[in-house]
Design an enzyme around this catalytic site. Structure first.
Site, PDB file in Angstrom:
ATOM      1  N   LYS A 144       0.856  -1.192   0.000  1.00  0.00           N
ATOM      2  CA  LYS A 144       0.000   0.000   0.000  1.00  0.00           C
ATOM      3  C   LYS A 144       0.893   1.243   0.000  1.00  0.00           C
ATOM      4  O   LYS A 144       1.413   1.648   1.034  1.00  0.00           O
ATOM      5  CB  LYS A 144      -0.917   0.040   1.221  1.00  0.00           C
ATOM      6  CG  LYS A 144      -2.047   1.069   1.076  1.00  0.00           C
ATOM      7  CD  LYS A 144      -2.700   1.416   2.373  1.00  0.00           C
ATOM      8  CE  LYS A 144      -1.876   2.371   3.175  1.00  0.00           C
ATOM      9  NZ  LYS A 144      -1.651   3.684   2.469  1.00  0.00           N
TER      10      LYS A 144
ATOM     11  N   GLU B  31       9.848   1.374  10.794  1.00  0.00           N
ATOM     12  CA  GLU B  31      10.821   2.445  10.613  1.00  0.00           C
ATOM     13  C   GLU B  31      10.056   3.743  10.775  1.00  0.00           C
ATOM     14  O   GLU B  31       9.309   4.152   9.889  1.00  0.00           O
ATOM     15  CB  GLU B  31      11.479   2.331   9.232  1.00  0.00           C
ATOM     16  CG  GLU B  31      12.776   3.133   9.126  1.00  0.00           C
ATOM     17  CD  GLU B  31      12.553   4.520   8.551  1.00  0.00           C
ATOM     18  OE1 GLU B  31      12.498   5.471   9.376  1.00  0.00           O
ATOM     19  OE2 GLU B  31      12.429   4.658   7.342  1.00  0.00           O
TER      20      GLU B  31
ATOM     21  N   CYS C 243      13.335  11.105   7.252  1.00  0.00           N
ATOM     22  CA  CYS C 243      13.440  10.764   8.672  1.00  0.00           C
ATOM     23  C   CYS C 243      14.891  10.761   9.128  1.00  0.00           C
ATOM     24  O   CYS C 243      15.179  10.862  10.317  1.00  0.00           O
ATOM     25  CB  CYS C 243      12.789   9.410   8.942  1.00  0.00           C
ATOM     26  SG  CYS C 243      13.426   8.088   7.903  1.00  0.00           S
TER      27      CYS C 243
ATOM     28  N   GLU D 196      10.070  16.594  14.669  1.00  0.00           N
ATOM     29  CA  GLU D 196      10.677  16.359  13.368  1.00  0.00           C
ATOM     30  C   GLU D 196      10.228  17.455  12.407  1.00  0.00           C
ATOM     31  O   GLU D 196       9.031  17.664  12.210  1.00  0.00           O
ATOM     32  CB  GLU D 196      10.261  14.982  12.854  1.00  0.00           C
ATOM     33  CG  GLU D 196      11.039  14.497  11.661  1.00  0.00           C
ATOM     34  CD  GLU D 196      10.753  13.033  11.345  1.00  0.00           C
ATOM     35  OE1 GLU D 196      11.611  12.397  10.714  1.00  0.00           O
ATOM     36  OE2 GLU D 196       9.673  12.533  11.724  1.00  0.00           O
TER      37      GLU D 196
END
Length: 491
Positions: free
Chosen positions: A183, A259, A293, A390
């Site tokens: 997906k 992750e 990331c 982040e």
């Protein structure tokens, strides 16, 4: 690239679901995929229902045994052919990623190389899946230890590296003998669909890969995650979503690879080679327009060199060209959507309100598209959003520190632990940082370190499991121990 070339490319990309080896329409209204450089529609893509998610898993389950029985060499050859075909189509894949995600074309070319390496690496690992045979310590039996595919896998990929995130999961899953349902993110589904077309062309049996694109992410994912036949989930994305998937996985005791988010420290000591450190932070921060990331998020610079470091970085960043990724010399392409631009702007304003100075940048791009200027901030407060969250954008906050102990405390002062960077010419200090900084990966005097042959993954709230390297294929295998009689028993 001319508009005609772009239009011709988009016209050849599949826009349907791929289930059981067939391209089929979604049962919901198709959704639009936008060009983030101008907000215009590139194309419309099939929108799967939960029932079609189940159909995709049905197809994967139907052929799981036949695919698991194929020889490692057969699986390796298919992956190798897919790698070779991908490299032949490098320019098309690069342009496609630039169109749907926004990254500069040169970076997209690099992603094709990097993404292809996962297909090549795992094509080479497929024949190397081995067990062992030996005697028990008591000598009363022999131990046969073998490796087996875990079973049908659900692979959920993010939007920021549309090719790499797909090949990094599909490669080891197929090499180990598993079937998959993929997906892709609804913001950038086209690259995955084109990749699957390659697998179809090189002869992958029907049902081994199934792709579902959807805007009903929760509905489709839930029916797959709740199905007793699913045996593994691999997810790359935000930590909150990963936590939710892990809770669902716990109900079925699913193998999980996660992750998740990052908040990477970039630590520059006063003994560092400043030229290398500046090059490193530019690469670590502005690759993919900061939407990674692994991006350097918190730049900690020893007080004695902080001003000089800030000056050198600002000089470089102020010269960055911003624009559509297909244009020559572009360093800063658009962010992926308007919401991302607004979030970055909010974080910069928060930093300014808490005393930060904008050395360069600090504004939304003018005109159409989802742009934000490459930005350097100094005198950043430790309670700012840019330090504690982040950023996922082209904003580089610089925070001074005094001692090595301060640097370690600051670097570890986050719930995340994915990537870290340290620049020092003191070898002993570098060794201490390897031991003391809490992260699954570190760049020591280097700003880009991802490699298909290296284990990728984090600690703490940045996830669990590893992708790539020898560890990557182990995530898709289970170990079975079989006891057999000792041939010398009774003699």
């Amino acid at each position: 690239m001319t508009f005609t070339n772009e239009a011709d490319l988009i016209a050849k990309i599949p826009t349907q679901l791929f289930i059981g080896g067939e391209w089929v329409d979604g049962n919901n209204e198709p959704f639009a995929v936008l060009d983030p450089s101008n907000g215009k529609v590139l194309t419309h893509v099939a929108n799967a229902t939960p029932e079609q998610g189940t159909a995709a898993l049905d197809a994967a389950v139907e052929v799981k045994e036949s695919w698991a029985r194929t020889t490692p060499r057969e699986r390796a050859e298919i992956l190798r052919k897919a790698f070779e075909r991908l490299i032949e189509l490098r320019d098309e894949f690069a342009l496609l990623m630039t169109l749907e995600m926004g990254k500069p074309l040169a970076e997209a070319q690099g992603e094709v190389t990097y993404g292809g390496e996962f297909l090549r690496w795992f094509s080479e690992e497929a024949p190397r899946v081995i067990g062992r045979y030996g005697s028990t310590p008591e000598g009363n039996a022999r131990m046969l230890v073998s490796k087996h595919p875990v079973g049908p896998c659900f692979l959920i990929t993010p939007w920021n590296f549309p090719l790499v995130m797909a090949t990094r999961k599909i490669g080891p899953a197929l090499a180990a003998g598993n079937t998959v349902v993929v997906k892709p993110a609804s913001l950038t589904p086209l690259t995955t669909l084109y990749l699957v077309k390659i697998f179809e062309e090189v002869g992958l049996p029907k049902g081994v890969i199934n792709v579902i694109t959807t805007r009903d992410t929760a509905g489709v994912s839930n029916v797959i995650m709740e199905d007793d036949r699913l045996r593994k989930v691999s997810f790359t994305g935000s930590t909150p979503v990963g936590i939710g998937l892990m809770k669902q996985a716990a109900d079925k005791v699913l193998r999980s690879s996660m992750e998740l988010g990052g908040n990477a420290p970039f630590v520059v000591f006063e003994d560092a080679d400043l030229d290398k450190a500046v090059d490193g932070v530019i690469a670590a921060k502005f690759r993919n327009i900061g939407q990674a990331c692994t991006a350097a998020n918190r730049i900690y610079v020893q007080q004695s060199i902080a001003d000089e470091f800030s000056k050198r970085v600002a000089e470089r960043v102020s010269g960055f060209k911003m624009g559509r990724g297909t244009e020559d010399g572009i360093v800063i392409g658009p962010l992926v959507e308007e919401k991302a631009v607004n979030k970055v702007a909010e974080m910069v304003e928060d930093a300014k309100a808490k005393g930060a100075e904008v050395v360069t940048g600090g504004q939304k791009g003018a005109g159409e598209g989802f742009f934000y200027e490459a930005t350097v901030l100094s005198n950043v407060s430790l309670d700012s959003q840019v330090v504690n969250e982040e950023i996922f954008g082209p904003v580089l906050p610089i925070i001074p520190f005094e001692t090595e102990e301060d640097a370690v405390k600051l670097a570890n002062g986050t719930e995340y632990g994915l990537m870290s960077y340290v620049f020092t010419e003191d070898f002993a200090r570098g060794q201490r940082m390897i031991d003391r900084i809490e992260a699954g990966m570190m760049g020591l005097n280097i700003g880009v370190l991802s490699n298909a042959a290296a284990p990728f993954g984090g600690v703490k709230m940045s996830g669990l499991g590893k992708e790539g390297s020898f560890e990557g294929i182990e995530e898709y295998l289970y170990t079975k121990y079989t006891a057999v009689p000792d041939p010398y028993a009774g003699q």
